[in-house]
Design a protein around this motif. Sequence first.
Motif, PDB file in Angstrom:
ATOM      1  N   GLN A 124     -22.893  25.767  24.633  1.00  0.00           N
ATOM      2  CA  GLN A 124     -22.117  25.233  24.134  1.00  0.00           C
ATOM      3  C   GLN A 124     -21.877  25.119  22.995  1.00  0.00           C
ATOM      4  N   PHE A 142      -5.418  24.708  30.207  1.00  0.00           N
ATOM      5  CA  PHE A 142      -6.563  24.747  31.129  1.00  0.00           C
ATOM      6  C   PHE A 142      -5.505  25.633  32.212  1.00  0.00           C
ATOM      7  N   SER A 207      -7.680  21.348  26.799  1.00  0.00           N
ATOM      8  CA  SER A 207      -8.980  21.575  26.837  1.00  0.00           C
ATOM      9  C   SER A 207      -9.702  21.347  25.376  1.00  0.00           C
ATOM     10  N   THR A 210     -14.645  22.801  26.281  1.00  0.00           N
ATOM     11  CA  THR A 210     -15.701  21.976  26.972  1.00  0.00           C
ATOM     12  C   THR A 210     -16.068  23.063  28.718  1.00  0.00           C
ATOM     13  N   LEU A 211     -16.902  23.772  28.492  1.00  0.00           N
ATOM     14  CA  LEU A 211     -17.237  24.761  29.169  1.00  0.00           C
ATOM     15  C   LEU A 211     -17.472  23.765  30.764  1.00  0.00           C
ATOM     16  N   GLN A 212     -16.907  24.664  31.921  1.00  0.00           N
ATOM     17  CA  GLN A 212     -16.275  23.875  33.022  1.00  0.00           C
ATOM     18  C   GLN A 212     -16.968  24.066  34.050  1.00  0.00           C
ATOM     19  N   THR A 230     -21.206  28.129  34.047  1.00  0.00           N
ATOM     20  CA  THR A 230     -20.005  27.765  34.266  1.00  0.00           C
ATOM     21  C   THR A 230     -19.401  28.403  33.255  1.00  0.00           C
ATOM     22  N   ARG A 231     -18.354  28.082  33.101  1.00  0.00           N
ATOM     23  CA  ARG A 231     -16.823  28.842  32.184  1.00  0.00           C
ATOM     24  C   ARG A 231     -15.858  28.016  31.938  1.00  0.00           C
ATOM     25  N   LEU A 232     -14.814  29.209  31.424  1.00  0.00           N
ATOM     26  CA  LEU A 232     -13.764  28.936  30.205  1.00  0.00           C
ATOM     27  C   LEU A 232     -12.486  29.257  30.227  1.00  0.00           C
ATOM     28  N   SER A 233     -11.662  28.741  31.025  1.00  0.00           N
ATOM     29  CA  SER A 233     -10.259  30.038  30.689  1.00  0.00           C
ATOM     30  C   SER A 233      -8.631  29.311  29.910  1.00  0.00           C
ATOM     31  N   THR A 247     -11.524  32.959  26.742  1.00  0.00           N
ATOM     32  CA  THR A 247     -12.093  32.810  27.903  1.00  0.00           C
ATOM     33  C   THR A 247     -13.919  33.002  27.899  1.00  0.00           C
TER      34      THR A 247
END
Length: 537
Positions: A124, A142, A207, A210-212, A230-233, A247
């Motif tokens: 993170q 998001f 957003s 923060t990673l989800q 964990t991801r982020l897009s 991403t």
Amino acid sequence: MKQTGWLNRALAACAAALALCGCQATPDAPIVVGKDNEAMIELALATPAPGAADTPEADTPDAPEAGAAEDYAALCARYGCPERWQASFTEADGRLTVQADVAVDLPGTGDMPLARVHAERFEQALVSSLFAALCGETPMYFLPDERPRSAIEADIESMQQRLRELDADSFPDAEMAQAVRVYLEADIKRLSEELAAAPEQTELTRSDGTLQTARTDYGGDTDAASGSYTRLSVSSNPYAQSARTFTVNNDAQYENTDVDVFTDEQGNTQVVAPQSGSTLVYCREARLGEQFLYNSVVLSDAAEQALSGGHVETRLATAPAEARAAAEALLGAAGVTDMAVERVELRAVGEYEFVAAQAQDLANAPQAYAVRFVRTLAGVPVDTMTGASESGDNGMSFGRSWRYENLEILVDDGGVLALSWVAPLAVDEVLTASAALLPFSEIETIFGRMMAIQYESVARADYIESLRFDVDRVALRLWRIIDKNSFTDGLLVPVWNFYCTSTTVNTDGTVEEFAYKAPVLTINAVDGSVIDPNQGY
């Protein structure tokens, strides 16, 4: 049955590829030792480093610090190699020739470390730093599960406009124009079906970077390669191709590392296998950035100008040195200190991302500098390649894979256009700061014998008159290999990488030249074993 010229050349290319990518340890190659990492580590630690007798003792005042830069001639003497390597090997009754006349590429230190490493995830803290540096004050949202009708209608109109341009004969090649037309019509049909069920409006959620957390879900009855990740897009406008995007997709925390193969409802074979290869991708303009990352053409090498402050022929106002500085400043702002510039290229892209850019008229195409970074350890670069090492499973040719690390930053007149970082590495333990290496004379012998073993059968094919390999570059670097039965843990080991250009003269009179981007041969500098990059050891 008589083979046509194109088929001969296709078969020759396949044979050469198999020789390059296949298992390189053969019964005819006694110089290839067993792939035992622990035995190799012992060898690296047990023998004095090359040239050690001619250097001051480590506890004397005149002893150079580990990793200190040394004179090139002194480095060559330390590693037992010539300043310029000249060699020629002829095999297969003269049909296979390997020749070299190149300066030896050495790191600026007389010490080659050996270290344990593992596949890293984007934590993170690093994600937040890059998110702040790249997205700034731009609101990022998001991606919603559905798109509103207006966004889909805009995409359909864009596709229809491109069809009208094709009908106006604006595309330079008729055959390619037809291929583009088929692609666009299929996309319009898909979008029209999406439009029929689309809502009038959707709500966007902002957003903060923060990673989800999510879970792998391949459907069906398999739970192979299952786990959470964990991801982020996010995007500045999820409905626009010109939007800013950021991403992250991290490796899963696997609960089940099995490999499963099954046939789906359409009769297609599906393979579910765990892998290491976290990714972080940023584009200032989504469509343009992706084109540069995945479908661009190299116009010129700008590495020298990026160091000297010189210029290359370009329509950009930005100079190579400015592009390099912008890329380095971005990593510096994110706290990344163990990556170094490996090369700088000027690139261009064509109008259609799904057509080979080489076929486009690039005179007025968008241009950008691609700054490629490699990891360093104690001042020594870690050489790499695109793709992954993959271990077979139960006799199958596919299995668990570990992608090789690659970091590339694209810079144009608007600043950082795109960033792609794949499969970051983390160093766990430096086993030795100065591994014992074989003298280059032994490496040279191994190289000659292995090239003959790998390519003699190719050169003797009845449709080939001669096959020549010219060594373009020979470099002493670090390389990532895997531990036995692992796809997440391994070593950084000193290797000699040989990069070549092949010239094939076919019996039909055609001549084909191919410059390999990956090493044609990678030799472990500690024990002389040949490393197969596709298997990872």
